[in-house]
Design an enzyme around this catalytic site. Sequence first.
Site, PDB file in Angstrom:
ATOM      1  N   TYR A  71      39.329  15.788 -39.626  1.00  0.00           N
ATOM      2  CA  TYR A  71      38.590  14.538 -39.408  1.00  0.00           C
ATOM      3  C   TYR A  71      39.342  13.357 -40.017  1.00  0.00           C
ATOM      4  CZ  TYR A  71      34.822  11.204 -38.881  1.00  0.00           C
ATOM      5  OH  TYR A  71      34.085  10.109 -38.507  1.00  0.00           O
ATOM      6  N   PHE A 123      46.164 -10.389 -19.030  1.00  0.00           N
ATOM      7  CA  PHE A 123      45.666  -9.255 -18.258  1.00  0.00           C
ATOM      8  C   PHE A 123      44.143  -9.411 -18.218  1.00  0.00           C
ATOM      9  CE2 PHE A 123      44.163  -4.793 -18.082  1.00  0.00           C
ATOM     10  CZ  PHE A 123      44.710  -4.468 -16.865  1.00  0.00           C
ATOM     11  N   ASP A 124      43.485  -8.847 -17.184  1.00  0.00           N
ATOM     12  CA  ASP A 124      42.057  -9.192 -17.012  1.00  0.00           C
ATOM     13  C   ASP A 124      41.164  -8.760 -18.177  1.00  0.00           C
ATOM     14  OD1 ASP A 124      42.202  -6.556 -16.219  1.00  0.00           O
ATOM     15  OD2 ASP A 124      41.513  -6.885 -14.162  1.00  0.00           O
ATOM     16  N   ASP A 214      50.861  -8.325 -26.307  1.00  0.00           N
ATOM     17  CA  ASP A 214      50.122  -7.375 -25.471  1.00  0.00           C
ATOM     18  C   ASP A 214      51.192  -6.461 -24.897  1.00  0.00           C
ATOM     19  OD1 ASP A 214      48.541  -5.980 -23.740  1.00  0.00           O
ATOM     20  OD2 ASP A 214      47.754  -7.709 -22.660  1.00  0.00           O
ATOM     21  N   ALA A 216      51.697  -3.256 -23.527  1.00  0.00           N
ATOM     22  CA  ALA A 216      51.587  -2.040 -22.712  1.00  0.00           C
ATOM     23  C   ALA A 216      52.936  -1.581 -22.145  1.00  0.00           C
ATOM     24  CB  ALA A 216      50.603  -2.277 -21.562  1.00  0.00           C
ATOM     25  N   LYS A 257      50.426   3.285 -20.288  1.00  0.00           N
ATOM     26  CA  LYS A 257      51.548   2.792 -19.489  1.00  0.00           C
ATOM     27  C   LYS A 257      52.851   3.383 -20.051  1.00  0.00           C
ATOM     28  CE  LYS A 257      48.110   0.016 -18.139  1.00  0.00           C
ATOM     29  NZ  LYS A 257      47.504  -1.027 -18.922  1.00  0.00           N
ATOM     30  N   HIS A 449      35.475  -6.597  -6.794  1.00  0.00           N
ATOM     31  CA  HIS A 449      36.413  -5.846  -5.946  1.00  0.00           C
ATOM     32  C   HIS A 449      36.313  -4.335  -6.142  1.00  0.00           C
ATOM     33  CE1 HIS A 449      40.187  -5.133  -8.544  1.00  0.00           C
ATOM     34  NE2 HIS A 449      39.252  -5.501  -9.361  1.00  0.00           N
TER      35      HIS A 449
HETATM   36  C1  PLP Z   1      46.327  -1.878 -19.047  1.00  0.00           C
HETATM   37  C2  PLP Z   1      46.497  -3.106 -19.803  1.00  0.00           C
HETATM   38  C3  PLP Z   1      45.551  -3.496 -20.768  1.00  0.00           C
HETATM   39  C4  PLP Z   1      44.255  -2.752 -21.014  1.00  0.00           C
HETATM   40  O1  PLP Z   1      44.468  -1.452 -21.392  1.00  0.00           O
HETATM   41  P1  PLP Z   1      43.467  -0.233 -21.014  1.00  0.00           P
HETATM   42  O2  PLP Z   1      44.154   0.946 -21.607  1.00  0.00           O
HETATM   43  O3  PLP Z   1      43.380  -0.187 -19.513  1.00  0.00           O
HETATM   44  O4  PLP Z   1      42.164  -0.522 -21.651  1.00  0.00           O
HETATM   45  C5  PLP Z   1      45.806  -4.666 -21.469  1.00  0.00           C
HETATM   46  N1  PLP Z   1      46.903  -5.404 -21.239  1.00  0.00           N
HETATM   47  C6  PLP Z   1      47.821  -5.057 -20.317  1.00  0.00           C
HETATM   48  C7  PLP Z   1      49.029  -5.911 -20.109  1.00  0.00           C
HETATM   49  C8  PLP Z   1      47.648  -3.902 -19.558  1.00  0.00           C
HETATM   50  O5  PLP Z   1      48.547  -3.585 -18.626  1.00  0.00           O
END
Ligand code: PLP
Length: 458
Positions: A71, A123-124, A214, A216, A257, A449
């Site tokens: 844990y 990113f959204d 950010d 990813a 990613k 969408h």
């Molecule tokens: C995918 C992504 C996120 C969000 O990550 P999740 O793992 O889908 O929650 C944030 N910023 C970027 C640039 C991304 O490609």
Amino acid sequence: MRYMPEPFKIKMVEPIKMTTRAEREAFIRDAHYNAFSLSAEDVYIDLQTDSGTGSMSDSQWGAIMRGDESYSGGRSYYRLIEAGKEIFGYDYVQPVHQGRAAEKVLFPLIVTPGQYVISNMFFDTTRAHVGLAGGRAIDCVCPEGLDSGAYFDFKGNMDVPRLRSLIAEHGAENIAAIVMTITNNSVGGQPVSMANMRETAALAKEHGILVVIDAARYAENAFFIKEREAEFADATPLEITREMFSHGDVFTMSAKKDALVNMGGMLAVREDGPLVDAIKTRVISFEGYLTYGGLAGRDLEAMTTGLYEGLDYDYLRYRIGQMQYLGARLEEAGIPFQNPVGGHAVFIDAGKLLPHIPYDEFPGQALTVELYIEAGIRGCDIGSYMMDRDPETGEQQRAPFEFTRLAIPRRVYTQAHLDVVADALIAIRDRAAGIKGYQITWEPKVLRHFTSHLKPVD
Ligand SMILES: *Cc1c(COP(=O)(O)O)cnc(C)c1O
């Protein structure tokens, strides 16, 4: 253009179903012409997203067997912390269950309601979490990023002169953070140069503004810097990554990613301090105890191994090579796309391919439907269909582009699959004039969408 051969061989296969055109016409009609509503089993080549859809290696599966499920204080956690120091140079690394979990923990800690947050493009989910924290998100990508036809090495760059004037206009004290998205997902997985990261960080430092990366697609961005910025031609992706992250104070990462796992994420802080203490409190409430952060010990092992594999030069050459191969086949056939191709996807310019379909009949969605009917390929509209209506007037908003995104999962499809995609697009181009637009017959108020129903325009 030659296809870059795979730097791996295949040990396990996952059969995919072949369907007939008549079957696909029925499946997509039953899905109300919304590709999200298709059963994945009925898709032959799934290019909906590159998020969490990659194949893990034998080393990652092996590492899973070594996961420590204690844990607290598990061995797998300490291995991740070591990797975080070695690859990124950050003091504090917090595992979380995916990228948006890191955003949910972080943004309320750094944003005072009413403040601005400026990004080379949000990113959204990042944009949503800035909004949920009471912040106002501003996109500030360089002008080249918005011109799909013109080649530019670093279309993901921050528009630094505009950033400077935004800081002057709103006052540094009203800007909670600058978010650098690498690669810049929303303009087509386009990279950010090291020169641009240095300039942005220097400007932020001059005004005492926090820089959040950010992260990813950190590895794909490092690869593009190596290929396109002369100073880094002889540097390894790992060395480039270390410098990139030295230009940030905090990073959030979706590990689904470039870190090559099906689920996972991180939130990291370069220097220990009060922000780290605040993060710990929120992580325990939302994600779980600090040393597992919403993941199993085995997930941490696969993620740590993936962080290194994602930086392998031969892998990255093959990975970006797949995108470039598909781009070259499209260029040869005269099919318009965001040029150059990005790190994780090819963005077809459906607005140009289907010029007779107006934006409010959704060319990007029309092409998504046609690709499915033609060859069982699933893409995703990144255009006016993806935009929600204006919350005040209820009017259909117009997106800056009408793209159909073809995101390529990591280590999943072969050259022959990519040829199927190119051939399908060529066949669609040859009958483009007969393709109809779509209208919405049912839609929810937000994020429509994913769940709307559509039908072809008569
Ligand atoms: C995918 C992504 C996120 C969000 O990550 P999740 O793992 O889908 O929650 C944030 N910023 C970027 C640039 C991304 O490609």
